[in-house]
Design a protein around this motif. Structure first.
Motif, PDB file in Angstrom:
ATOM      1  N   ASP A  66      -2.671  -2.219 -12.311  1.00  0.00           N
ATOM      2  CA  ASP A  66      -3.201  -2.791 -13.552  1.00  0.00           C
ATOM      3  C   ASP A  66      -2.111  -3.115 -14.570  1.00  0.00           C
ATOM      4  OD1 ASP A  66      -6.034  -2.581 -12.820  1.00  0.00           O
ATOM      5  OD2 ASP A  66      -5.625  -0.425 -12.826  1.00  0.00           O
ATOM      6  N   TRP A  67      -0.937  -2.592 -14.351  1.00  0.00           N
ATOM      7  CA  TRP A  67       0.204  -2.979 -15.184  1.00  0.00           C
ATOM      8  C   TRP A  67       1.502  -2.679 -14.435  1.00  0.00           C
ATOM      9  CZ3 TRP A  67      -1.759   1.964 -15.995  1.00  0.00           C
ATOM     10  CH2 TRP A  67      -0.841   3.003 -16.111  1.00  0.00           C
ATOM     11  N   VAL A 114       0.549  -6.826 -18.055  1.00  0.00           N
ATOM     12  CA  VAL A 114      -0.795  -6.263 -17.915  1.00  0.00           C
ATOM     13  C   VAL A 114      -1.654  -7.237 -17.115  1.00  0.00           C
ATOM     14  CG1 VAL A 114      -2.870  -5.538 -19.154  1.00  0.00           C
ATOM     15  CG2 VAL A 114      -0.601  -4.964 -20.063  1.00  0.00           C
ATOM     16  N   GLU A 137      -5.357  -8.165 -16.111  1.00  0.00           N
ATOM     17  CA  GLU A 137      -6.710  -7.901 -16.583  1.00  0.00           C
ATOM     18  C   GLU A 137      -7.578  -9.137 -16.371  1.00  0.00           C
ATOM     19  OE1 GLU A 137      -8.435  -5.394 -20.360  1.00  0.00           O
ATOM     20  OE2 GLU A 137      -6.802  -6.798 -20.703  1.00  0.00           O
ATOM     21  N   ALA A 171      -1.530   2.190 -21.832  1.00  0.00           N
ATOM     22  CA  ALA A 171      -2.676   2.097 -20.931  1.00  0.00           C
ATOM     23  C   ALA A 171      -3.827   2.981 -21.404  1.00  0.00           C
ATOM     24  CB  ALA A 171      -2.261   2.481 -19.510  1.00  0.00           C
ATOM     25  N   ARG A 221      -5.633   0.939 -23.963  1.00  0.00           N
ATOM     26  CA  ARG A 221      -6.387  -0.145 -23.332  1.00  0.00           C
ATOM     27  C   ARG A 221      -7.626   0.382 -22.620  1.00  0.00           C
ATOM     28  NH1 ARG A 221      -1.442  -1.690 -21.562  1.00  0.00           N
ATOM     29  NH2 ARG A 221      -1.916  -1.186 -19.388  1.00  0.00           N
ATOM     30  N   SER A 222      -7.466   1.501 -21.919  1.00  0.00           N
ATOM     31  CA  SER A 222      -8.580   2.034 -21.140  1.00  0.00           C
ATOM     32  C   SER A 222      -9.721   2.509 -22.026  1.00  0.00           C
ATOM     33  CB  SER A 222      -8.098   3.197 -20.260  1.00  0.00           C
ATOM     34  OG  SER A 222      -7.797   4.346 -21.040  1.00  0.00           O
ATOM     35  N   GLY A 270     -10.637   1.161 -24.793  1.00  0.00           N
ATOM     36  CA  GLY A 270     -11.368  -0.006 -25.277  1.00  0.00           C
ATOM     37  C   GLY A 270     -11.600  -0.018 -26.776  1.00  0.00           C
ATOM     38  N   ALA A 272      -8.099  -0.329 -28.113  1.00  0.00           N
ATOM     39  CA  ALA A 272      -7.433  -1.440 -27.440  1.00  0.00           C
ATOM     40  C   ALA A 272      -6.787  -2.392 -28.457  1.00  0.00           C
ATOM     41  CB  ALA A 272      -8.421  -2.198 -26.559  1.00  0.00           C
ATOM     42  N   LYS A 273      -7.402  -2.527 -29.623  1.00  0.00           N
ATOM     43  CA  LYS A 273      -6.798  -3.358 -30.677  1.00  0.00           C
ATOM     44  C   LYS A 273      -5.456  -2.781 -31.120  1.00  0.00           C
ATOM     45  CE  LYS A 273     -11.218  -5.035 -32.536  1.00  0.00           C
ATOM     46  NZ  LYS A 273     -12.118  -5.040 -33.704  1.00  0.00           N
ATOM     47  N   GLU A 291      -3.440  -1.075 -29.257  1.00  0.00           N
ATOM     48  CA  GLU A 291      -2.477  -1.334 -28.188  1.00  0.00           C
ATOM     49  C   GLU A 291      -1.802  -2.680 -28.374  1.00  0.00           C
ATOM     50  OE1 GLU A 291      -1.082  -2.711 -24.174  1.00  0.00           O
ATOM     51  OE2 GLU A 291      -2.503  -3.619 -25.575  1.00  0.00           O
ATOM     52  N   ARG A 292      -2.535  -3.658 -28.864  1.00  0.00           N
ATOM     53  CA  ARG A 292      -1.968  -4.999 -29.025  1.00  0.00           C
ATOM     54  C   ARG A 292      -0.976  -5.065 -30.178  1.00  0.00           C
ATOM     55  NH1 ARG A 292      -7.200  -6.234 -27.029  1.00  0.00           N
ATOM     56  NH2 ARG A 292      -8.197  -6.372 -29.072  1.00  0.00           N
TER      57      ARG A 292
END
Length: 448
Positions: free
Chosen positions: A239-240, A258, A260, A287, A290-291, A293, A297-298, A300-301
């Motif tokens: 996944d990455w 990544v 996805e 990760a 990201r996992s 969510g 996950a925001k 992470e970006r």
């Protein structure tokens, strides 16, 4: 009046001395709970937390296990979450200089007063339930995070995973980092057995991250996560990917790709932590976000913005001419040496080393000898008496191997001797070794 509240008429220095004394007395009684054999299992800590109102259910949790890399992963996740404005609790072990380093909120360790008050208040309950040192400490940390109103907590596993006291938490996401040989008497004598114990933190309905890079171990961890109903499950190499790693004195840069929804996205990122594997550790932290969510996950970006804030005590920790780096196994020591060579620290380099006797001290000394022209083996003052290495045995072996090892039983003299003719002095081995040196040299592990 609260017995921990200083009397107004008492001079500040006297009140401070009384508080310091109370703190150390409380710690002595707390550490007394380490006596006897390890008592793994969740029954006591579950009962204890229930009696405390289940504080661990009042905030989301990220849970991290592994032999190598979990500390760096915790530190990275902490920096990312705090950078995004979250109030973050962080529970790790062991400490380097002060017990309070284990329980931290937004970079601030739990106060000595709060530790003393919590333990004193709950000591009868701990005794009634027969709580161990680590169970009591875990309950204290989880309670402190609730009292401090954290937005999220990051919990590092103490030993193994499945039966570790921290496994009482119900995480939004859990990760297992790189697996190695450690605590064989409790976790098993194969990597597969150890991985199985650490995979015990994966839970039904919670996201899972597999960070071990070796295909066989990685596949086993994936199977364990899927078997218990974890989801989603993110796996390194699938996944990455992490590529193009560059290590220098400023840290570690890498390309994160990544995968996805059938699409690939690549970014160039930099962590201030030094070492090839720090790129992988950072990728596991990302990760996890990201996992989980949603809002996680925001965050992470936004990683490129917040990675610069990562700090970890006692890992390639520089305070020239000193360099502190914990290495409790041969792999860790080899990583220390690789980092020294990559960064190019000033030479000559000498090393002060003390390793617990149940660790692979031969492998550690072999690794250190690749970088150090002089190695002083010594005895760390806080090393447990029943785990100290035998310097006669160490010297006989080192001389037979032709390693540049000298014996210096007195720790303070070893630190002084190591500086003679050296441009860089590496202090490595156990947490006790690095922590004792930091304390004597007045280096704050939590300083930024």
């Amino acid at each position: 009046m609260d017995p921990l509240t200083p009397n107004r008429g008492v001079p500040a220095t006297e009140a401070a001395q009384a508080m310091d004394s109370a703190y150390h007395e409380a710690l002595e009684r707390l550490f007394a709970r380490t006596g006897g054999a390890w008592r793994l299992g969740l029954e006591r800590v579950a009962d204890l937390l229930a009696r405390l109102g289940n504080p661990h259910r009042r905030y989301p949790v990220f849970h991290i296990a592994g032999t190598n890399g979990k500390g760096s992963t915790v530190a990275t996740l902490d920096a990312l979450l705090r950078g995004a404005g979250r109030r973050v609790g962080r529970y790790t072990s062991p400490h380097l200089v002060d017990f309070a380093e284990r329980v931290v909120v937004n970079g601030e360790p739990m106060s000595h007063e709060a530790i003393t008050e919590w333990f004193t208040r709950h000591e009868p309950l701990l005794t009634e339930l027969g709580a161990t040192f680590f169970e009591a400490t875990t309950a204290m940390a989880l309670s402190h995070f609730a009292n401090e109103g954290v937005d999220v907590a990051i919990i590092e596993v103490g030993l193994g995973g499945r039966l570790d006291a921290t496994n009482i938490v119900e995480p939004v996401a859990a990760a297992v980092t790189q697996i190695g040989f450690d605590h064989l008497e409790y976790l098993g004598d194969t990597l597969e057995a150890i991985a199985g114990e650490k995979a015990g933190i994966f839970k039904r309905g919670a996201a899972a991250v597999v960070g071990d890079t070796r295909p066989a171990i990685r596949d086993m961890l994936l199977q364990r996560a899927e078997a218990v109903g974890s989801g989603p499950v993110l796996v390194t190499g699938r996944d990455w990917q992490v590529d193009d790693i560059v290590v220098d004195a400023q840290g570690t840069s890498f390309t994160l790709t990544v995968n996805e929804n059938g699409m690939s996205d690549s970014r160039r990122l930099t962590t201030p932590l030094v070492g090839q594997f720090q790129a992988h550790n950072a990728s596991v932290a990302l990760a996890l976000l990201r996992s989980a969510g949603g809002e996680w996950a925001k965050i992470e970006r936004e990683a490129a913005t917040h990675l610069a804030g990562v700090r970890i005590a006692g890992r390639f920790h520089r305070s020239p001419p000193w360099l502190f780096d914990v290495a409790h196994n041969a792999d860790g020591a080899a990583t220390v040496v690789a980092n020294l060579l990559a960064v190019g620290v000033p030479h000559p380099l000498s090393a002060v080393v003390c390793v617990l006797r149940d660790k692979d001290w031969r492998g550690i000394l072999h690794a250190v000898s690749k970088a150090a022209s002089r190695i002083l083996v010594t005895m760390a003052p806080t090393a447990p008496a029943n785990r100290t290495w035998q310097l006669d045995e160490v010297m006989d072996w080192a001389q037979a191997e032709g390693l540049p090892v000298e014996r210096c039983d007195d720790f303070d003299r070893a630190l002084a001797e190591a500086q003679v003719g050296a441009e860089t002095v590496l202090v490595t081995g156990s947490f006790h070794t690095v922590g004792d040196a930091m304390e004597r040299l007045q280096v704050d592990p939590l300083a930024r």
